[in-house]
Write a protein that holds these residues in place. Structure first.
Motif, mmCIF file in Angstrom:
data_model
loop_
_atom_site.group_PDB
_atom_site.id
_atom_site.type_symbol
_atom_site.label_atom_id
_atom_site.label_comp_id
_atom_site.label_asym_id
_atom_site.label_seq_id
_atom_site.Cartn_x
_atom_site.Cartn_y
_atom_site.Cartn_z
ATOM 1 N N VAL B 40 0.899 -0.981 0.076
ATOM 2 C CA VAL B 40 -0.050 -0.027 -0.001
ATOM 3 C C VAL B 40 0.948 1.071 -0.175
ATOM 4 O O VAL B 40 2.114 1.261 0.577
ATOM 5 N N PRO B 41 0.543 2.336 -0.463
ATOM 6 C CA PRO B 41 -0.715 2.656 -1.454
ATOM 7 C C PRO B 41 -0.533 2.412 -2.823
ATOM 8 O O PRO B 41 0.661 2.188 -3.219
ATOM 9 N N THR B 44 -0.375 6.198 -5.874
ATOM 10 C CA THR B 44 0.814 6.895 -6.013
ATOM 11 C C THR B 44 1.871 6.092 -7.359
ATOM 12 O O THR B 44 2.797 6.550 -7.569
ATOM 13 N N LYS B 45 1.429 4.822 -7.503
ATOM 14 C CA LYS B 45 2.259 3.894 -8.249
ATOM 15 C C LYS B 45 1.910 4.005 -9.536
ATOM 16 O O LYS B 45 0.717 4.355 -10.034
ATOM 17 N N SER B 46 2.458 3.300 -10.615
ATOM 18 C CA SER B 46 2.251 3.318 -11.923
ATOM 19 C C SER B 46 1.235 2.394 -12.404
ATOM 20 O O SER B 46 0.891 1.259 -11.815
ATOM 21 N N THR B 49 2.562 -1.065 -12.628
ATOM 22 C CA THR B 49 2.614 -1.841 -11.249
ATOM 23 C C THR B 49 1.232 -2.048 -10.762
ATOM 24 O O THR B 49 1.271 -3.030 -9.955
ATOM 25 N N ARG B 52 -0.152 -4.989 -12.149
ATOM 26 C CA ARG B 52 0.415 -6.393 -11.612
ATOM 27 C C ARG B 52 -0.221 -6.828 -10.396
ATOM 28 O O ARG B 52 -0.326 -7.852 -10.017
ATOM 29 N N TYR B 53 0.035 -5.776 -9.597
ATOM 30 C CA TYR B 53 -0.268 -5.873 -8.026
ATOM 31 C C TYR B 53 -1.987 -6.698 -8.008
ATOM 32 O O TYR B 53 -2.432 -7.454 -7.144
ATOM 33 N N GLU B 118 -3.680 10.203 -7.388
ATOM 34 C CA GLU B 118 -2.891 10.463 -8.543
ATOM 35 C C GLU B 118 -3.515 9.554 -9.594
ATOM 36 O O GLU B 118 -3.408 9.815 -10.755
ATOM 37 N N LYS B 122 -5.393 10.418 -13.027
ATOM 38 C CA LYS B 122 -4.454 10.598 -14.318
ATOM 39 C C LYS B 122 -5.042 9.547 -15.197
ATOM 40 O O LYS B 122 -4.873 9.682 -16.623
ATOM 41 N N PRO B 145 -3.687 14.140 -3.098
ATOM 42 C CA PRO B 145 -2.885 12.587 -2.563
ATOM 43 C C PRO B 145 -2.711 13.097 -0.941
ATOM 44 O O PRO B 145 -2.382 11.788 -0.361
ATOM 45 N N LEU B 146 -2.976 13.946 -0.235
ATOM 46 C CA LEU B 146 -2.897 14.102 1.046
ATOM 47 C C LEU B 146 -3.828 13.412 2.010
ATOM 48 O O LEU B 146 -3.867 13.165 3.136
ATOM 49 N N TYR B 168 -7.287 21.879 -1.856
ATOM 50 C CA TYR B 168 -7.780 21.220 -2.900
ATOM 51 C C TYR B 168 -8.837 21.635 -3.536
ATOM 52 O O TYR B 168 -8.937 21.691 -4.766
#
Lengths: 266, 266
Positions: B40-41, B44-46, B49, B52-53, B118, B122, B145-146, B168
């Motif tokens: 986690v998290p 923020t990842k691509s 990735t 795959r998870y 994000e 995106k 993100p926060l 925000y």
């Protein structure tokens, strides 16, 4: 052996603050940097999981025949250093001991604050390291989980960051510490805010520089310093796609990052 | 087949808001919940990735012979739903379509806000889903993100959270949206703050309830609803040690969590 690179790893971009200081002090050394960006952050995860990740990161770097391992991550240094030292014959340098050493050398009152991730603070590693050097020191430590996301968001001088810092640190201020260890490689980017909240008399300790001194001393001690005059390089590896690392990382390094390669650890 | 459990997964605790609604609507169904807390998290990842998870999480649940997969994570739903549908013959339900459907059904002005991680923002998945249902809708989306770290810190009604929400969302407020999709399973815990910042006239859409309706409809459609009257159970699996999941998760579920088992996906 002296010609081999120094291996540095962190959960993400934060360890670049350590890499930068090593480069400054030892410009003739080659560096391999691994950021485990597919599994970042480590600070909220359990010691067992962080230990497993650190062992995988170290295995990756040692396969590339580094001459030394630098754990440029406070959480991993807190919980995995002994396992890494047991597993590998190489010198292994973490960021906790250097930070503790510097804090003990600058404090006048002996009242030292430590801030870090949940994992680092829960481990008690800084308190143990400081007390070993100065048994009478008075150590107050506080986890500040929101500082990493605030740095990642780029809100380095945002009103939200000021308010968060006051919420976390007001207690430390009232306790009259004269030294604060920044026990997370992201935190140096918050220095102006932290200094403002704590007042100019509190000394902020950033492990990066002291860690670089330790690296130099250890390499000298075991005759592995590279003869100067040669051209040095830094190679970067990450476990998620490189874009975000390159973007945020260039803020940490203060210059654009060279090629970043994606690799798999798991 | 009807006797099999429904498999639900998320990167962490957030998906428990979806599990709770499924339990409320379908109290006779067994549930398996997997939280990938060691990684986690996801937000923020691509996309690669996260995909795959998600595939690894789905493989874990299908090995336990679930009758349906519920992707109770907005980021994974945004980027991995098509791959999961291609890989498995089971019905696969994400949280994007249900949230988009509800938003379109309640908006009067057609001006819809979407907030999320994000990764979710995106991907544009909400905009695509909303426009498919209502081509004339005006969709404004913002990554926040926060919000996840703030919820994880438990600062649900803290001055820092109010200030962050204003930073925000001020833009959304000025654009005059009448509906806001909470495109992350953590955000429902911030409803009071979000409602105060946006004003009482803005309708907040939480995908959890609508996702549960979709689950019920889909199970009915493929004759996989379990005959009522039986005792249902929920089993929880996580990839890091269970303590933190149990502590934070009980806040999401509003009751203590039953036994939580640690498993390995990678």
């Amino acid at each position: 052996m002296p010609d081999r690179a120094i291996g540095v790893f962190d959960s993400g971009v934060g360890g670049l603050t350590v890499l930068k200081e090593i480069q400054r002090l030892l410009p003739g050394e080659d560096l391999l940097y691994l950021g485990d960006t597919a599994r970042v952050p480590y600070g909220t995860k359990s010691p067992a999981t962080v230990r497993r990740y650190a062992m995988e990161a170290a295995a990756f770097l040692t396969r590339r025949r580094v001459k030394m391992l630098v754990v440029a991550c406070n959480t991993a240094s807190s919980v995995a250093l002994a396992d890494l030292e047991n597993q590998y014959k190489l010198p292994v340098i973490g960021v906790i001991e250097p930070g503790a050493k510097r804090a003990v050398s600058v404090t006048r009152s002996g009242r030292i604050g430590v801030i870090g991730t949940e994992g680092t603070i829960k481990s008690g590693a800084y308190t143990v390291a400081i007390k070993r050097l100065a048994p009478d020191a008075d150590v107050v430590s506080i986890a500040c989980p929101l500082f990493v996301p605030l740095v990642e968001e780029g809100w380095l001088n945002h009103p939200v960051t000021h308010l968060t810092a006051r919420a976390y640190l007001d207690n430390l201020r009232h306790l009259g510490i004269d030294t604060l260890v920044l026990g997370c490689t992201h935190y140096p980017l918050l220095k102006p805010v932290l200094q403002e909240v704590l007042g100019p008399e509190v000394i902020l300790i950033d492990s990066a520089e002291e860690t670089a001194f330790t690296v130099a001393a250890m390499l000298g001690h075991c005759h592995r310093l590279r003869p100067s005059g040669e051209i040095c390089t830094a190679q970067f590896f990450v476990t998620d796609v490189p874009e975000r690392f390159q973007r945020v990382g260039s803020e940490f390094l203060g210059c654009p990052l060279a090629t970043v390669e994606q690799v798999a650890l798991d």
